[in-house]
Write a protein that holds these residues in place. Structure first.
Motif, PDB file in Angstrom:
ATOM      1  N   SER A  95      -0.767  -6.805 -19.946  1.00 55.47           N
ATOM      2  CA  SER A  95      -1.988  -7.161 -19.985  1.00 55.47           C
ATOM      3  C   SER A  95      -2.713  -6.978 -18.352  1.00 55.47           C
ATOM      4  N   LEU A  96      -1.710  -7.326 -17.476  1.00 55.95           N
ATOM      5  CA  LEU A  96      -2.075  -7.106 -16.180  1.00 55.95           C
ATOM      6  C   LEU A  96      -1.763  -5.723 -15.720  1.00 55.95           C
ATOM      7  N   GLY A  97      -0.958  -4.997 -16.287  1.00 53.90           N
ATOM      8  CA  GLY A  97      -0.762  -3.614 -15.791  1.00 53.90           C
ATOM      9  C   GLY A  97       0.317  -3.556 -14.756  1.00 53.90           C
ATOM     10  N   ILE A  98       0.962  -4.629 -14.898  1.00 53.82           N
ATOM     11  CA  ILE A  98       2.294  -4.613 -13.740  1.00 53.82           C
ATOM     12  C   ILE A  98       3.739  -4.533 -14.369  1.00 53.82           C
ATOM     13  N   LYS A  99       4.651  -4.225 -13.739  1.00 55.41           N
ATOM     14  CA  LYS A  99       6.091  -4.073 -14.109  1.00 55.41           C
ATOM     15  C   LYS A  99       6.423  -5.666 -14.626  1.00 55.41           C
ATOM     16  N   SER A 100       7.527  -5.814 -15.570  1.00 49.63           N
ATOM     17  CA  SER A 100       7.928  -7.118 -15.831  1.00 49.63           C
ATOM     18  C   SER A 100       8.788  -7.448 -14.464  1.00 49.63           C
ATOM     19  N   SER A 101       9.151  -6.838 -13.623  1.00 51.03           N
ATOM     20  CA  SER A 101       9.991  -7.168 -12.486  1.00 51.03           C
ATOM     21  C   SER A 101       9.069  -7.947 -11.239  1.00 51.03           C
ATOM     22  N   ALA A 102       7.569  -7.412 -11.554  1.00 51.48           N
ATOM     23  CA  ALA A 102       6.683  -7.970 -10.624  1.00 51.48           C
ATOM     24  C   ALA A 102       6.481  -9.351 -11.142  1.00 51.48           C
ATOM     25  N   LEU A 103       6.040  -9.443 -12.476  1.00 54.29           N
ATOM     26  CA  LEU A 103       5.813 -10.501 -13.220  1.00 54.29           C
ATOM     27  C   LEU A 103       6.872 -11.805 -12.981  1.00 54.29           C
ATOM     28  N   MET A 104       8.095 -11.241 -12.777  1.00 55.73           N
ATOM     29  CA  MET A 104       9.168 -12.136 -12.735  1.00 55.73           C
ATOM     30  C   MET A 104       9.114 -12.799 -11.241  1.00 55.73           C
ATOM     31  N   GLY A 105       8.816 -11.987 -10.299  1.00 54.08           N
ATOM     32  CA  GLY A 105       8.458 -12.458  -8.805  1.00 54.08           C
ATOM     33  C   GLY A 105       7.468 -13.581  -8.734  1.00 54.08           C
ATOM     34  N   LEU A 106       6.381 -13.270  -9.740  1.00 59.34           N
ATOM     35  CA  LEU A 106       5.360 -14.242  -9.694  1.00 59.34           C
ATOM     36  C   LEU A 106       5.792 -15.429 -10.493  1.00 59.34           C
ATOM     37  N   ARG A 107       6.590 -15.263 -11.525  1.00 58.69           N
ATOM     38  CA  ARG A 107       7.284 -16.621 -12.171  1.00 58.69           C
ATOM     39  C   ARG A 107       8.068 -17.285 -11.317  1.00 58.69           C
ATOM     40  N   SER A 161      11.635 -16.448   2.558  1.00 60.65           N
ATOM     41  CA  SER A 161      10.206 -16.569   2.857  1.00 60.65           C
ATOM     42  C   SER A 161       9.582 -15.822   1.617  1.00 60.65           C
ATOM     43  N   LYS A 162       8.153 -16.490   1.410  1.00 60.67           N
ATOM     44  CA  LYS A 162       7.439 -16.085   0.396  1.00 60.67           C
ATOM     45  C   LYS A 162       6.825 -14.543   1.046  1.00 60.67           C
ATOM     46  N   ILE A 163       6.470 -13.608   0.177  1.00 61.25           N
ATOM     47  CA  ILE A 163       5.971 -12.414   0.234  1.00 61.25           C
ATOM     48  C   ILE A 163       4.604 -12.201  -0.062  1.00 61.25           C
ATOM     49  N   SER A 164       4.068 -11.268   0.387  1.00 61.54           N
ATOM     50  CA  SER A 164       2.448 -10.919  -0.154  1.00 61.54           C
ATOM     51  C   SER A 164       2.471 -10.249  -1.733  1.00 61.54           C
ATOM     52  N   ILE A 165       1.587 -10.512  -2.443  1.00 63.91           N
ATOM     53  CA  ILE A 165       1.469  -9.855  -3.429  1.00 63.91           C
ATOM     54  C   ILE A 165       1.623  -8.189  -3.481  1.00 63.91           C
ATOM     55  N   GLU A 166       1.068  -7.611  -2.564  1.00 60.99           N
ATOM     56  CA  GLU A 166       1.135  -6.138  -2.106  1.00 60.99           C
ATOM     57  C   GLU A 166       2.475  -5.782  -1.962  1.00 60.99           C
ATOM     58  N   GLN A 167       3.389  -6.459  -1.239  1.00 67.25           N
ATOM     59  CA  GLN A 167       4.887  -6.287  -0.986  1.00 67.25           C
ATOM     60  C   GLN A 167       5.599  -6.410  -2.308  1.00 67.25           C
ATOM     61  N   LEU A 168       5.290  -7.443  -3.102  1.00 68.37           N
ATOM     62  CA  LEU A 168       6.086  -7.572  -4.215  1.00 68.37           C
ATOM     63  C   LEU A 168       5.755  -6.388  -5.257  1.00 68.37           C
ATOM     64  N   GLN A 178      -1.522   2.243  -7.776  1.00 68.14           N
ATOM     65  CA  GLN A 178      -1.505   1.356  -8.605  1.00 68.14           C
ATOM     66  C   GLN A 178      -1.790   0.052  -8.140  1.00 68.14           C
ATOM     67  N   ILE A 179      -1.251  -0.158  -7.139  1.00 62.57           N
ATOM     68  CA  ILE A 179      -1.397  -1.715  -6.400  1.00 62.57           C
ATOM     69  C   ILE A 179      -2.989  -1.878  -6.151  1.00 62.57           C
ATOM     70  N   ALA A 180      -3.660  -0.946  -5.581  1.00 65.73           N
ATOM     71  CA  ALA A 180      -5.026  -0.965  -5.548  1.00 65.73           C
ATOM     72  C   ALA A 180      -6.099  -1.445  -6.507  1.00 65.73           C
ATOM     73  N   ASN A 181      -5.376  -0.689  -7.882  1.00 62.86           N
ATOM     74  CA  ASN A 181      -6.099  -0.790  -9.104  1.00 62.86           C
ATOM     75  C   ASN A 181      -5.600  -2.362  -9.817  1.00 62.86           C
ATOM     76  N   ILE A 182      -4.374  -2.610  -9.607  1.00 63.40           N
ATOM     77  CA  ILE A 182      -4.129  -4.050  -9.938  1.00 63.40           C
ATOM     78  C   ILE A 182      -4.767  -5.211  -9.301  1.00 63.40           C
ATOM     79  N   LEU A 183      -5.035  -4.943  -8.007  1.00 62.86           N
ATOM     80  CA  LEU A 183      -5.386  -5.897  -7.356  1.00 62.86           C
ATOM     81  C   LEU A 183      -7.064  -5.611  -6.801  1.00 62.86           C
ATOM     82  N   ARG A 184      -7.758  -4.992  -7.533  1.00 65.80           N
ATOM     83  CA  ARG A 184      -9.133  -4.854  -7.508  1.00 65.80           C
ATOM     84  C   ARG A 184      -9.795  -5.967  -7.804  1.00 65.80           C
ATOM     85  N   GLU A 185     -10.906  -5.881  -7.117  1.00 65.19           N
ATOM     86  CA  GLU A 185     -12.148  -6.935  -7.292  1.00 65.19           C
ATOM     87  C   GLU A 185     -12.935  -6.644  -8.443  1.00 65.19           C
TER      88      GLU A 185
END
Length: 186
Positions: A95-107, A161-168, A178-185
Motif C-alpha cells: 500500500s505504501l509502494g515500498i519493498k518489504s525490506s524497507a518496511l522491516m527497517g521501519l518495523r 545509529s538510526k538512519i534517515s528514511i531516504e537512506q533506508l 522511487q524514493i521521491a515518489n514514496i516520500l512525496r508530500e
C-alpha cells in the motif's frame, strides 16, 4: 473546573475497571492516554489484581456511569490496536509502494522519526490502522535487535545509529525517483 476534572478521572478509572483484562498492556495504554492519573490507575490495577476472583464484581457493570465512561473512552480513540511487529505486513508495504525490506527497517525502528515526511507518516499510520501519534511513539522506541544476535556474536551486540528514511529506502534498493515518489508530500 475541578469537578469536571474529577468526573473525567472517575470515568477513566471506571472504564479501566471494566476492561476484560488488566494486564500490563492495558495498564500501559491507559497510562499513556491519562498520565495525570498514573497513581490512581496503578492503585486500581493492584486492587483489581489482588481481588478474590470468587467475589462478586466490585464494580456495577450495569451502572449508567460505568457505561457512559466506557463509551466516552472508546469515543476518545481507544479503538486503535497497539502496533506490534506483526502489524508490518506485506500488504502494508504494498500500500505504501515500498519493498518489504524497507518496511522491516521501519518495523525494527531503524529510522529517525524526524526524517519522516508528514504525508508519509500519515499514509503509514493509516496502513497500520493507528494514529500518527502512536506510530511516532512506536518508531521513537529503541531499535529491535535481530533475533538470536547475542548468540551469534562473541561480543555483546551494539545498537546501530538510526538512519534517515531516504537512506533506508536507498539501502533497500529503491531508485532516487522511487524514493521521491514514496516520500512525496500529497
Amino acid at each position: 473546573m475541578p469537578d469536571q476534572r474529577k468526573d473525567n478521572a472517575e470515568e477513566t478509572l471506571s472504564a479501566f475497571a471494566v476492561e476484560p483484562s488488566h494486564d500490563k498492556a492495558t495498564l500501559d495504554f491507559y497510562l499513556k492516554q491519562h498520565p495525570e492519573l498514573a497513581n490512581e490507575l496503578i492503585d486500581l490495577s493492584l486492587e483489581l489484581e489482588m481481588a478474590d476472583p470468587t467475589e462478586e464484581d466490585v464494580f456495577d457493570t450495569d451502572s449508567a456511569i460505568v457505561n457512559t465512561a466506557w463509551a466516552a473512552f472508546i469515543a476518545g480513540g481507544a479503538t486503535y490496536a497497539p502496533i506490534t511487529a506483526a502489524s508490518f505486513t506485506r500488504e502494508v508495504a504494498h500500500s505504501l509502494g515500498i519493498k518489504s525490506s524497507a518496511l522491516m527497517g521501519l518495523r525494527d525502528k531503524k529510522v529517525e522519526i524526524q526524517s519522516l515526511p508528514i504525508a508519509f507518516s500519515t499514509r503509514l499510520s493509516r496502513a497500520l490502522a493507528t494514529s500518527v501519534e502512536r506510530l511516532v511513539e512506536y518508531l521513537a522506541g529503541p531499535q529491535a535487535m535481530p533475533v538470536g544476535a547475542s548468540f551469534k556474536s562473541d561480543a555483546k551486540p551494539e545498537q546501530k545509529s538510526k538512519i534517515s528514511i531516504e537512506q533506508l529506502l536507498a539501502e533497500c534498493g529503491h531508485t532516487p525517483e522511487q524514493i521521491a515518489n514514496i516520500l512525496r508530500e500529497d
